[in-house]
Motif scaffolding. Structure first.
Motif, PDB file in Angstrom:
ATOM      1  N   SER A 103    -105.666  55.191 -15.491  1.00  0.00           N
ATOM      2  CA  SER A 103    -104.738  54.133 -15.094  1.00  0.00           C
ATOM      3  C   SER A 103    -103.327  54.694 -15.003  1.00  0.00           C
ATOM      4  O   SER A 103    -102.976  55.637 -15.710  1.00  0.00           O
ATOM      5  CB  SER A 103    -104.767  52.964 -16.076  1.00  0.00           C
ATOM      6  OG  SER A 103    -104.270  53.346 -17.339  1.00  0.00           O
ATOM      7  N   ILE A 104    -102.535  54.076 -14.117  1.00  0.00           N
ATOM      8  CA  ILE A 104    -101.135  54.466 -13.927  1.00  0.00           C
ATOM      9  C   ILE A 104    -100.299  53.197 -13.812  1.00  0.00           C
ATOM     10  O   ILE A 104    -100.717  52.197 -13.214  1.00  0.00           O
ATOM     11  CB  ILE A 104    -100.953  55.318 -12.652  1.00  0.00           C
ATOM     12  CG1 ILE A 104    -101.650  56.678 -12.803  1.00  0.00           C
ATOM     13  CG2 ILE A 104     -99.477  55.539 -12.332  1.00  0.00           C
ATOM     14  CD1 ILE A 104    -101.580  57.549 -11.555  1.00  0.00           C
ATOM     15  N   GLY A 105     -99.111  53.229 -14.394  1.00  0.00           N
ATOM     16  CA  GLY A 105     -98.126  52.178 -14.203  1.00  0.00           C
ATOM     17  C   GLY A 105     -96.802  52.811 -13.842  1.00  0.00           C
ATOM     18  O   GLY A 105     -96.476  53.902 -14.310  1.00  0.00           O
ATOM     19  N   SER A 106     -96.048  52.153 -12.983  1.00  0.00           N
ATOM     20  CA  SER A 106     -94.712  52.631 -12.641  1.00  0.00           C
ATOM     21  C   SER A 106     -93.787  51.429 -12.568  1.00  0.00           C
ATOM     22  O   SER A 106     -94.004  50.511 -11.771  1.00  0.00           O
ATOM     23  CB  SER A 106     -94.723  53.369 -11.298  1.00  0.00           C
ATOM     24  OG  SER A 106     -93.418  53.800 -10.960  1.00  0.00           O
ATOM     25  N   GLY A 107     -92.769  51.406 -13.412  1.00  0.00           N
ATOM     26  CA  GLY A 107     -91.833  50.285 -13.416  1.00  0.00           C
ATOM     27  C   GLY A 107     -90.976  50.310 -14.667  1.00  0.00           C
ATOM     28  O   GLY A 107     -91.295  50.999 -15.640  1.00  0.00           O
ATOM     29  N   LYS A 108     -89.885  49.542 -14.675  1.00  0.00           N
ATOM     30  CA  LYS A 108     -89.022  49.463 -15.836  1.00  0.00           C
ATOM     31  C   LYS A 108     -88.290  48.133 -15.937  1.00  0.00           C
ATOM     32  O   LYS A 108     -87.206  48.022 -16.498  1.00  0.00           O
ATOM     33  CB  LYS A 108     -88.025  50.632 -15.867  1.00  0.00           C
ATOM     34  CG  LYS A 108     -87.103  50.722 -14.668  1.00  0.00           C
ATOM     35  CD  LYS A 108     -86.325  52.045 -14.652  1.00  0.00           C
ATOM     36  CE  LYS A 108     -85.338  52.167 -15.773  1.00  0.00           C
ATOM     37  NZ  LYS A 108     -84.130  51.331 -15.572  1.00  0.00           N
ATOM     38  N   GLY A 109     -88.900  47.085 -15.387  1.00  0.00           N
ATOM     39  CA  GLY A 109     -88.289  45.765 -15.460  1.00  0.00           C
ATOM     40  C   GLY A 109     -89.201  44.782 -16.153  1.00  0.00           C
ATOM     41  O   GLY A 109     -90.353  45.088 -16.467  1.00  0.00           O
ATOM     42  N   PHE A 110     -88.685  43.556 -16.413  1.00  0.00           N
ATOM     43  CA  PHE A 110     -89.561  42.500 -16.901  1.00  0.00           C
ATOM     44  C   PHE A 110     -89.106  41.157 -16.356  1.00  0.00           C
ATOM     45  O   PHE A 110     -87.981  40.982 -15.913  1.00  0.00           O
ATOM     46  CB  PHE A 110     -89.668  42.491 -18.434  1.00  0.00           C
ATOM     47  CG  PHE A 110     -88.397  42.174 -19.173  1.00  0.00           C
ATOM     48  CD1 PHE A 110     -88.063  40.864 -19.483  1.00  0.00           C
ATOM     49  CD2 PHE A 110     -87.558  43.197 -19.595  1.00  0.00           C
ATOM     50  CE1 PHE A 110     -86.912  40.575 -20.187  1.00  0.00           C
ATOM     51  CE2 PHE A 110     -86.408  42.917 -20.299  1.00  0.00           C
ATOM     52  CZ  PHE A 110     -86.071  41.599 -20.596  1.00  0.00           C
ATOM     53  N   ALA A 131     -93.646  50.720 -17.382  1.00  0.00           N
ATOM     54  CA  ALA A 131     -94.756  51.580 -16.978  1.00  0.00           C
ATOM     55  C   ALA A 131     -95.803  51.741 -18.075  1.00  0.00           C
ATOM     56  O   ALA A 131     -97.013  51.685 -17.812  1.00  0.00           O
ATOM     57  CB  ALA A 131     -94.212  52.955 -16.575  1.00  0.00           C
ATOM     58  N   GLU A 132     -95.361  51.950 -19.320  1.00  0.00           N
ATOM     59  CA  GLU A 132     -96.297  52.174 -20.423  1.00  0.00           C
ATOM     60  C   GLU A 132     -97.219  50.976 -20.630  1.00  0.00           C
ATOM     61  O   GLU A 132     -98.413  51.115 -20.889  1.00  0.00           O
ATOM     62  CB  GLU A 132     -95.530  52.470 -21.720  1.00  0.00           C
ATOM     63  CG  GLU A 132     -94.658  53.721 -21.664  1.00  0.00           C
ATOM     64  CD  GLU A 132     -93.234  53.443 -21.217  1.00  0.00           C
ATOM     65  OE1 GLU A 132     -92.329  54.165 -21.666  1.00  0.00           O
ATOM     66  OE2 GLU A 132     -93.013  52.502 -20.412  1.00  0.00           O
ATOM     67  N   VAL A 133     -96.651  49.776 -20.525  1.00  0.00           N
ATOM     68  CA  VAL A 133     -97.426  48.550 -20.732  1.00  0.00           C
ATOM     69  C   VAL A 133     -98.428  48.358 -19.598  1.00  0.00           C
ATOM     70  O   VAL A 133     -99.589  47.987 -19.827  1.00  0.00           O
ATOM     71  CB  VAL A 133     -96.481  47.336 -20.843  1.00  0.00           C
ATOM     72  CG1 VAL A 133     -97.259  46.036 -20.941  1.00  0.00           C
ATOM     73  CG2 VAL A 133     -95.566  47.491 -22.056  1.00  0.00           C
ATOM     74  N   LEU A 134     -98.005  48.616 -18.359  1.00  0.00           N
ATOM     75  CA  LEU A 134     -98.906  48.485 -17.221  1.00  0.00           C
ATOM     76  C   LEU A 134    -100.074  49.467 -17.324  1.00  0.00           C
ATOM     77  O   LEU A 134    -101.224  49.118 -17.019  1.00  0.00           O
ATOM     78  CB  LEU A 134     -98.142  48.719 -15.920  1.00  0.00           C
ATOM     79  CG  LEU A 134     -97.019  47.717 -15.610  1.00  0.00           C
ATOM     80  CD1 LEU A 134     -96.281  48.145 -14.337  1.00  0.00           C
ATOM     81  CD2 LEU A 134     -97.549  46.305 -15.469  1.00  0.00           C
ATOM     82  N   ALA A 135     -99.796  50.699 -17.738  1.00  0.00           N
ATOM     83  CA  ALA A 135    -100.862  51.698 -17.878  1.00  0.00           C
ATOM     84  C   ALA A 135    -101.858  51.292 -18.953  1.00  0.00           C
ATOM     85  O   ALA A 135    -103.072  51.460 -18.795  1.00  0.00           O
ATOM     86  CB  ALA A 135    -100.257  53.064 -18.205  1.00  0.00           C
ATOM     87  N   LYS A 136    -101.362  50.734 -20.049  1.00  0.00           N
ATOM     88  CA  LYS A 136    -102.248  50.283 -21.134  1.00  0.00           C
ATOM     89  C   LYS A 136    -103.134  49.119 -20.679  1.00  0.00           C
ATOM     90  O   LYS A 136    -104.331  49.077 -20.983  1.00  0.00           O
ATOM     91  CB  LYS A 136    -101.402  49.884 -22.329  1.00  0.00           C
ATOM     92  CG  LYS A 136    -102.201  49.416 -23.540  1.00  0.00           C
ATOM     93  CD  LYS A 136    -101.825  48.002 -23.869  1.00  0.00           C
ATOM     94  CE  LYS A 136    -102.314  47.576 -25.235  1.00  0.00           C
ATOM     95  NZ  LYS A 136    -102.030  46.148 -25.492  1.00  0.00           N
ATOM     96  N   ARG A 137    -102.572  48.186 -19.929  1.00  0.00           N
ATOM     97  CA  ARG A 137    -103.382  47.084 -19.415  1.00  0.00           C
ATOM     98  C   ARG A 137    -104.424  47.601 -18.419  1.00  0.00           C
ATOM     99  O   ARG A 137    -105.560  47.098 -18.377  1.00  0.00           O
ATOM    100  CB  ARG A 137    -102.485  46.033 -18.759  1.00  0.00           C
ATOM    101  CG  ARG A 137    -101.544  45.346 -19.739  1.00  0.00           C
ATOM    102  CD  ARG A 137    -100.672  44.309 -19.058  1.00  0.00           C
ATOM    103  NE  ARG A 137    -101.440  43.135 -18.690  1.00  0.00           N
ATOM    104  CZ  ARG A 137    -101.716  42.121 -19.518  1.00  0.00           C
ATOM    105  NH1 ARG A 137    -101.284  42.154 -20.767  1.00  0.00           N
ATOM    106  NH2 ARG A 137    -102.420  41.089 -19.105  1.00  0.00           N
TER     107      ARG A 137
END
Length: 351
Positions: free
Chosen positions: A53-60, A78-84
């Protein structure tokens, strides 16, 4: 996206960036050199590794866009998206007749097969305590406020309701350093998958690219929580290996500010998705990592009796996982590290 063991992290990092660039290209959005990228890498079969899995982002998400149906993503770091994305990957492996990743236990639950391990890569120092210089030893929990890029120390916790957010009360989110620390106590699987797994899943390695200090990362991710006790059986304070890869550490910018985020999950029919971080809505591609989608995928794997009730009630029935969370948060209070931000349960009452 497979590699042979032993893992050469520079090769993995290159592939993570290539995949992220491809996802962005598919959504007609360029990848900026300042964008934050995180990935979960799986080692398995004693000889292979792959990006899952990969996530890229820094907003909420801005608080006024909160919903009660689980369709929005509140934290698009990004870290949260990758974990999900990892949770989606595991649920799909549980549905397979023959999986190289999970196996059924005598209890009917699932466990990782021998030799399977998970590793986190981040191309920037995670926000929060990991960015604090060594000379400062406050080690507080830190939060980010809506429309703010700063991570402030958190001594007094914030709690807000659905109605307050809809009325314009600014949203607050815990920084990624604190969330990673929580994963090192409660695991990556979350509450729902805790029903299906024999034991929690922990990271074996955290790889950070950029101007990171190993001591700062160790402090942020687990050392400030040494002494925690009273955790349920099979839960522990995990101490993953820390790897620092030289790179350029950039702050800010990317994806037109913090307005867009991207996700990718291995093996999905439509693996990539683009998210509007201000509204939390998936604007293009796959929505498989939203709460609502994860809940439906989880119910498709678990026994029907597990899925009775709302998303919130099913999470609350993961008693040992919830207890591990409580132990962690109470430890933070007792050590005057701060109080975890909470919100009302109204947003999680969907079925």
């Amino acid at each position: 996206c497979e590699f042979s063991l032993p893992v050469i992290w520079s090769d993995v990092i290159t592939k993570c960036k290539e995949l992220t660039k491809q996802v962005c290209h598919n959504q007609l959005e360029p990848l900026h050199h300042k964008d934050v990228i995180a990935a979960i890498i799986m080692c398995y079969s004693n000889s292979k590794a792959k990006i899952v899995s990969i996530g890229s982002g820094k907003g909420f998400m801005h608080g006024r866009y909160v919903t009660k149906d689980g369709s929005v993503l509140q934290d698009c770091h990004a870290e949260v998206l990758a974990k999900r994305g990892l949770q989606v990957f595991l649920l799909r492996e549980m549905k397979k007749q023959r999986s190289a990743v999970v196996q059924k236990c005598p209890s009917g639950k699932y466990d990782l097969k021998d030799g399977v391990s998970f590793h986190l890569y981040v191309n920037k120092v995670p926000c929060g305590d990991a960015m604090v210089p060594s000379g400062r030893n406050d080690s507080y929990l830190r939060y980010r406020k809506e429309k703010s890029d700063a991570g402030a120390g958190l001594r007094k916790g914030y709690s807000y309701s659905y109605q307050e957010l809809k009325e314009g009360y600014p949203a607050y989110k815990m920084c990624c350093s604190d969330k990673i620390a929580l994963w090192n106590v409660a695991g990556l699987q979350g509450a729902l998958l805790s029903h299906l797994l024999c034991k929690p899943i922990y990271l074996e390695t955290i790889v950070v690219e950029g101007l990171a200090k190993e001591n700062n990362l160790r402090r942020a991710f687990f050392e400030r929580f040494k002494g925690i006790s009273g955790l349920p059986r099979d839960y522990t304070l995990n101490e993953p290996s820390i790897v620092v890869i030289n790179g350029h550490y950039n702050v800010g910018g990317g994806h037109g500010g913090d307005k867009k985020a991207f996700t990718w999950v291995a093996g999905a029919d439509d693996p990539g998705g683009m998210i509007d971080t201000q509204t939390g809505r998936v604007k293009a591609g796959s929505a498989v990592i939203t709460k609502a989608s994860l809940f439906q995928q989880w119910k498709a794997v678990g026994q029907l009796s597990l899925g009775d009730g709302s998303y919130q009630s099913c999470k609350e029935r993961a008693l040992e996982y919830c207890r591990a969370i409580d132990v962690f948060r109470n430890y933070c209070k007792a050590r005057i590290l701060g109080t975890w931000i909470t919100r009302g349960s109204a947003v999680d009452q969907f079925i």
